[in-house]
Scaffold this active site. Structure first.
Site, PDB file in Angstrom:
ATOM      1  CD  GLN A 118      44.424  33.648  36.363  1.00  0.00           C
ATOM      2  OE1 GLN A 118      44.020  32.942  35.442  1.00  0.00           O
ATOM      3  NE2 GLN A 118      43.833  34.777  36.689  1.00  0.00           N
ATOM      4  CE  LYS A 145      44.370  39.968  41.823  1.00  0.00           C
ATOM      5  NZ  LYS A 145      43.564  38.830  41.327  1.00  0.00           N
ATOM      6  CD  GLU A 170      48.111  39.425  36.853  1.00  0.00           C
ATOM      7  OE1 GLU A 170      48.177  39.142  38.064  1.00  0.00           O
ATOM      8  OE2 GLU A 170      47.055  39.415  36.204  1.00  0.00           O
ATOM      9  CG  ASP A 223      37.761  38.626  38.557  1.00  0.00           C
ATOM     10  OD1 ASP A 223      37.104  39.540  37.997  1.00  0.00           O
ATOM     11  OD2 ASP A 223      38.830  38.192  38.084  1.00  0.00           O
ATOM     12  CG  ASP A 231      42.618  34.926  40.948  1.00  0.00           C
ATOM     13  OD1 ASP A 231      41.627  34.169  40.928  1.00  0.00           O
ATOM     14  OD2 ASP A 231      42.857  35.752  40.041  1.00  0.00           O
ATOM     15  CE  LYS A 257      40.145  41.436  37.160  1.00  0.00           C
ATOM     16  NZ  LYS A 257      40.142  40.077  36.550  1.00  0.00           N
ATOM     17  CD  GLU A 274      40.532  37.442  42.176  1.00  0.00           C
ATOM     18  OE1 GLU A 274      40.369  37.590  40.945  1.00  0.00           O
ATOM     19  OE2 GLU A 274      41.444  38.002  42.816  1.00  0.00           O
ATOM     20  NE  ARG A 302      40.862  41.860  33.552  1.00  0.00           N
ATOM     21  CZ  ARG A 302      39.702  41.495  33.003  1.00  0.00           C
ATOM     22  NH1 ARG A 302      38.746  42.392  32.812  1.00  0.00           N
ATOM     23  NH2 ARG A 302      39.479  40.249  32.670  1.00  0.00           N
ATOM     24  CB  SER A 303      46.891  39.372  32.521  1.00  0.00           C
ATOM     25  OG  SER A 303      45.958  39.205  31.491  1.00  0.00           O
TER      26      SER A 303
END
Length: 426
Positions: free
Chosen positions: A163, A389, A205, A313, A242, A338, A286, A367-368
């Site tokens: 990802q 991040k 992102e 995560d 990730d 998060k 991750e 977050r995205s």
């Protein structure tokens, strides 16, 4: 005594064009502050519930009018008059009002929006920066950014399984120098991709989303970009991944790398990671295995846990009780933070404190689906998480966090950029 005078919520838009909540809190001295809640694309199954309307006639079912209504009625009526600066008490009231472990009634997007807005309003009323209000006198450390410069998986429409491919500018004296170097690598990478006739469209992102033959090619081209930009690979700028492997796994805990036409079990995937770590300066992975593959995680942690950072995560979903289970089983050595995975600022703080107590690294994360809200930048400094991040050096909802960190660094007259000290422990 400073109390809560009014609360209201509004349906606004996130960076992916989906609705989200903006919550506002007004205090008894008429101080007002707002906060916008983010939303994820790849989500852990144990995350707190993000309440959506499921009304297919609006926003393809993704509206948040119900969550807004919960803020404007139940939450508002029960929180008005409470002491504003007692964040833990107010957040506890939010949790009790919902009555479920995962905010299934009110929605974690409703509770978190109010929790964030309250913290921001209280800081404003006390004439304090948010990072100082949340972190006190010890809020001095600027985090190392983990910049996602090539996107794959569910963050992009391409052939890459992993990802996120990230860079970590560890070898610098200040945050601003680290960010400058990262931006230069990003622009150099774009030129390299152009030369290779690769797409330079960007993912959610801000990272590029080219089509590569396999999952190793991005590591090669990023390594080239770092060196071509004039930086020392591994010494000044390291690599991170990730994998988001919960998106790749089947019910038998086999991992499908479709870009490479491979199906690997956990042991084979760990062996693959070990090959990558041996060849490239990868310092962090991750979600290397599925959130449900605890046996596989134990093996991964045994094989690589003393060598690199292993971040949970989807595995931990910012949940202190799940993290405690991981600590007991010696699984992973870092946790992604998060706030919208857990529901309130106070619960997020609890998880960070538990992680730090057991020497787990903490990575503050976006977050995205983001917005212009820069709360997590202050939060990262407040709790000295050491890492953040929040995307690449593109897309204004990502840049908002970096610009806020630059502002904080200036306010702190430089502060402390943790850099290479990040991994000098244990």
């Amino acid at each position: 005594m400073l109390t809560i005078k009014d609360i209201h919520a509004l349906e606004v838009m996130d960076s992916r064009g989906n609705p989200t909540i903006q919550a506002s809190v007004i205090l008894s001295d008429n101080t007002k502050a707002s906060a916008i809640v983010s939303s994820g694309a790849s989500t852990g199954k144990r995350e707190a519930l993000e309440l959506r309307d499921n009304d297919k006639t609006r926003f393809l079912g993704k509206g948040v009018l119900r969550a807004c209504e919960n803020v404007n009625t139940v939450i508002k009526h029960n929180l008005i008059g409470l002491e504003a600066i007692n964040q833990a008490f107010v957040d506890g009231r939010l949790k009790a009002l919902d009555g479920t472990p995962n905010y299934a009634n009110l929605g974690a997007n409703a509770s978190l929006g109010v929790s964030m807005a309250l913290a921001r309003a209280s800081a404003k009323a006390l004439n304090m920066p948010l990072y100082r209000y949340l972190g006190g006198a010890n809020a001095l450390t600027l985090p190392v950014p983990m910049l996602n410069i090539i996107n794959g998986g569910s963050h992009a429409n391409n052939s890459i399984d992993f990802q996120e491919y990230m860079i970590m500018p560890l070898g610098f004296e200040s945050f601003k120098e680290a960010l400058r170097a990262s931006a230069e690598v990003y622009h150099t990478l774009k030129k390299l991709l152009d030369e290779k006739n690769q797409l330079t469209s960007v993912g959610d992102e801000g990272g590029f989303a080219p089509n590569f033959k396999n999952n190793v090619e991005p590591l090669e081209v990023i390594s080239q970009a770092i060196e071509k930009a004039g930086y020392k690979l591994g010494e000044e700028i390291a690599l991170a991944l990730d994998v988001a492997s919960s998106e790749l796994v089947d019910e038998h805990f086999n991992y499908h790398l479709k870009g490479e036409n491979k199906i690997l079990n956990a042991q084979e995937l760990v062996a693959y990671y070990k090959e990558l770590v041996a060849k490239y300066p990868i310092v962090s992975i991750e979600d290397g295995l599925s959130e449900d593959d605890w046996e596989g995680w134990a093996f991964l942690s045994k094989e690589l846990g003393r060598q690199i950072q292993l971040v949970g995560d989807d595995l931990f979903v910012t949940n202190a009780s799940i993290l405690q289970k991981g600590i007991k089983k010696n699984i992973a050595n870092a946790i992604l933070i998060k706030p919208n995975q857990i529901g309130t600022i106070s619960e997020t703080l609890e998880t960070i404190r538990l992680a730090k107590h057991h020497a787990y690294q903490c990575v503050m994360s976006h977050r995205s689906g983001e917005s212009e809200d820069s709360f997590i930048a202050d939060f990262a400094v407040a709790l000295n998480t050491g890492e953040i991040k929040t995307g690449s050096t593109a897309r204004s909802e990502r840049i908002a966090k970096y610009n806020r960190l630059l502002e904080i660094e200036h306010e702190l007259k430089g502060g402390i950029y943790i850099g290479k000290e990040l991994f000098k422990h244990g």
